[in-house]
Scaffold this active site. Structure first.
Site, PDB file in Angstrom:
ATOM      1  N   TYR A 239       0.824  -1.214   0.000  1.00 48.75           N
ATOM      2  CA  TYR A 239       0.000   0.000   0.000  1.00 48.75           C
ATOM      3  C   TYR A 239       0.861   1.268   0.000  1.00 48.75           C
ATOM      4  CZ  TYR A 239      -4.368  -2.469   1.260  1.00 48.75           C
ATOM      5  OH  TYR A 239      -5.476  -3.264   1.299  1.00 48.75           O
TER       6      TYR A 239
ATOM      7  N   LYS B  97       5.848 -14.447   2.539  1.00 49.88           N
ATOM      8  CA  LYS B  97       5.715 -15.099   1.231  1.00 49.88           C
ATOM      9  C   LYS B  97       7.094 -15.088   0.582  1.00 49.88           C
ATOM     10  CE  LYS B  97       3.518 -17.279  -1.881  1.00 49.88           C
ATOM     11  NZ  LYS B  97       3.042 -18.670  -1.637  1.00 49.88           N
TER      12      LYS B  97
ATOM     13  N   ASP C 145      -0.264 -18.390   2.186  1.00 43.39           N
ATOM     14  CA  ASP C 145      -1.271 -19.329   1.661  1.00 43.39           C
ATOM     15  C   ASP C 145      -1.541 -20.449   2.665  1.00 43.39           C
ATOM     16  OD1 ASP C 145       1.370 -20.011   1.154  1.00 43.39           O
ATOM     17  OD2 ASP C 145       0.987 -20.948  -0.784  1.00 43.39           O
TER      18      ASP C 145
ATOM     19  N   ASP D 251      -4.555  -7.589   5.392  1.00 40.15           N
ATOM     20  CA  ASP D 251      -5.871  -7.132   4.937  1.00 40.15           C
ATOM     21  C   ASP D 251      -6.731  -8.347   4.616  1.00 40.15           C
ATOM     22  OD1 ASP D 251      -7.953  -5.565   3.917  1.00 40.15           O
ATOM     23  OD2 ASP D 251      -7.149  -5.738   1.885  1.00 40.15           O
TER      24      ASP D 251
ATOM     25  N   ASP E  18     -10.021 -10.332   7.046  1.00 38.91           N
ATOM     26  CA  ASP E  18     -11.407 -10.613   6.641  1.00 38.91           C
ATOM     27  C   ASP E  18     -11.746 -12.072   6.921  1.00 38.91           C
ATOM     28  OD1 ASP E  18     -11.798  -8.028   5.750  1.00 38.91           O
ATOM     29  OD2 ASP E  18     -12.745  -8.636   3.872  1.00 38.91           O
TER      30      ASP E  18
HETATM   31  C1  IPM Z   1      -9.552  -2.705   5.512  1.00 36.28           C
HETATM   32  C2  IPM Z   1     -10.174  -2.363   4.210  1.00 36.28           C
HETATM   33  C3  IPM Z   1      -9.344  -1.318   3.536  1.00 36.28           C
HETATM   34  C4  IPM Z   1      -7.976  -1.845   3.276  1.00 36.28           C
HETATM   35  C5  IPM Z   1      -9.931  -0.811   2.256  1.00 36.28           C
HETATM   36  C6  IPM Z   1     -11.264  -0.232   2.496  1.00 36.28           C
HETATM   37  C7  IPM Z   1      -8.959   0.118   1.577  1.00 36.28           C
HETATM   38  O1  IPM Z   1     -10.353  -3.493   3.431  1.00 36.28           O
HETATM   39  O2  IPM Z   1      -9.427  -1.817   6.360  1.00 36.28           O
HETATM   40  O3  IPM Z   1      -9.161  -3.844   5.709  1.00 36.28           O
HETATM   41  O4  IPM Z   1      -7.734  -2.636   2.382  1.00 36.28           O
HETATM   42  O5  IPM Z   1      -7.081  -1.414   4.004  1.00 36.28           O
HETATM   43 MG    MG Z   2      -9.828  -5.223   4.387  1.00 34.94          MG
END
Ligand code: IPM
Ligand code: MG
Length: 358
Positions: A138, A189, A222, A246, A250
């Site tokens: 990022y 990785k 992975d 990230d 999730d």
């Molecule tokens: C998170 C989100 C963000 C990220 C998006 C909204 C840019 O997915 O906070 O995990 O990828 O950082």
């Molecule tokens: Mg995210």
């Protein structure tokens, strides 16, 4: 008596709804505690601001936030504006200049919440993911040339610096050390990405030597997805690059029962700028304005904020109140399979706080 100045920024979609709920609950926290006060200032930055001004926030936005002790942030993203515009225009443009380099994502199965994992009843899944939040994938470095032509080229360059990796590793090891199991997994990785990720591994090993009491291991990203699903009880603190974490966070949120309860904190550990606290779920336009957004993630992140501000008793009290409420299925919002509204959940948490007997 300490008084903390909080910048409250709902942003887009359900963001303003959950932040309003969070502010309400935090006010009750302060009242109930009696040892500190909170002063909130509202910020209307986000996609509506963009439609009026052509930018997501003023050019000196991040600087203006320096005057606050913490930022409570809702969500960003709108269906009619490209995501890279909204996200870079607001959230990432706050995290990077304020050097909130440690993104902390606790994941637990709260009482009353069911994990989709057959063998997880609760205690088997108790993790904190530490996400590098200032560089890596990022970094924002790259470009496009010859747009639309057959020779078009596009690059996103992942940058890792020794200083950047060192500081996130130290943060993660320190956090692991503060938790009962003193256990850290470093996600990598380096089998496929042979420059930056190899340095990442090397620095992890160097920093590990500073924390002899922390047990640590290394996992390819992975294989990590499998381990999270199959052997969740073997994990505790996890550190990963910006993109890896990230994705893993999730997965972690889903395994803990719902993205609607997952919190995050963008921490500036040196405290030379405010840290930012937000729910992970995002703007959720499909349910915006319906009054059914789950405010639990915001309450949990508000508890992290109180902890960061130096109010651990209030933070713990809030978390206990949240857990009393999640334990009651009648107070579950639709993302958890229930029918409760944001209002009902908020009222219930406020009530639990007022009744707290500690
Ligand atoms: C998170 C989100 C963000 C990220 C998006 C909204 C840019 O997915 O906070 O995990 O990828 O950082
Ligand atoms: Mg995210």
């Amino acid at each position: 008596m300490p008084s903390y100045r909080i910048a409250a920024m709902g942003g887009d979609g359900i963001g303003p709804e959950v932040i309003a709920a969070g502010v309400e609950v935090l006010k009750v926290c302060a009242e109930r505690d009696g040892g500190f006060t909170l002063e909130f200032t509202d910020f209307d930055w986000g996609s509506d601001y963009y439609r009026r001004h052509g930018v997501m926030m003023p050019a000196d936005g991040a600087d203006r936030l320096r005057a606050y002790d913490a930022i409570l942030f809702g969500a960003v993203g709108a269906p009619d504006i490209p995501d890279h515009v909204t996200l870079w225009g607001l959230r990432l443009s706050i995290c990077q200049p304020l050097d909130q380099y440690a993104n902390v994502r606790p994941t637990r199965v709260l009482p009353g919440i069911t994990s989709p994992l057959r063998n997880v009843s609760g205690p088997e899944l108790d993790w904190v993911i530490v996400r590098e939040n200032s560089e890596g994938e990022y970094s924002g470095v790259g470009g496009r040339a010859h747009k639309g032509l057959p020779i078009e080229v596009a690059q996103d360059v992942s940058i890792m610096t020794r200083a950047g990796v060192q500081r996130i590793m130290r943060y993660a090891f320190r956090l692991a050390q503060s938790r009962p199991r003193k256990l850290l997994t470093v996600v990598t990785k380096s089998n496929a990405q042979r420059h930056a990720m190899v340095m990442w591994d090397e620095i992890a090993a160097e920093v590990a030597a500073e924390f002899p009491d922390v047990t640590w291991d290394k996992m390819l990203v992975d294989a990590m997805t499998m381990r999270m699903v199959i052997r969740p009880q073997t994990l505790d603190t996890i550190v990963a690059s910006n993109l890896h974490a990230d994705i893993l966070s999730d997965l972690a949120a889903a395994l803990a029962g719902s993205l609607g309860i997952a919190p995050t904190a963008n921490i500036n550990p040196e405290r030379d700028a405010p840290s930012m606290f937000e729910p992970i779920h995002g703007s959720a336009f499909d349910i915006t304005g319906k009054g059914i957004a789950n405010p639990v993630a915001t309450f949990w992140t508000a508890s992290m904020m109180l902890e960061h501000l130096g109010e651990p008793a209030a933070a713990a009290r809030l978390m206990k109140a949240v857990e009393r409420v999640t334990a009651d299925p009648a107070l579950h919002t639709p993302d958890l399979g229930g029918r409760a509204t944001t209002r009902q959940v908020t009222d219930a948490v406020c009530e639990a706080l007022r009744q707290a007997n500690d």
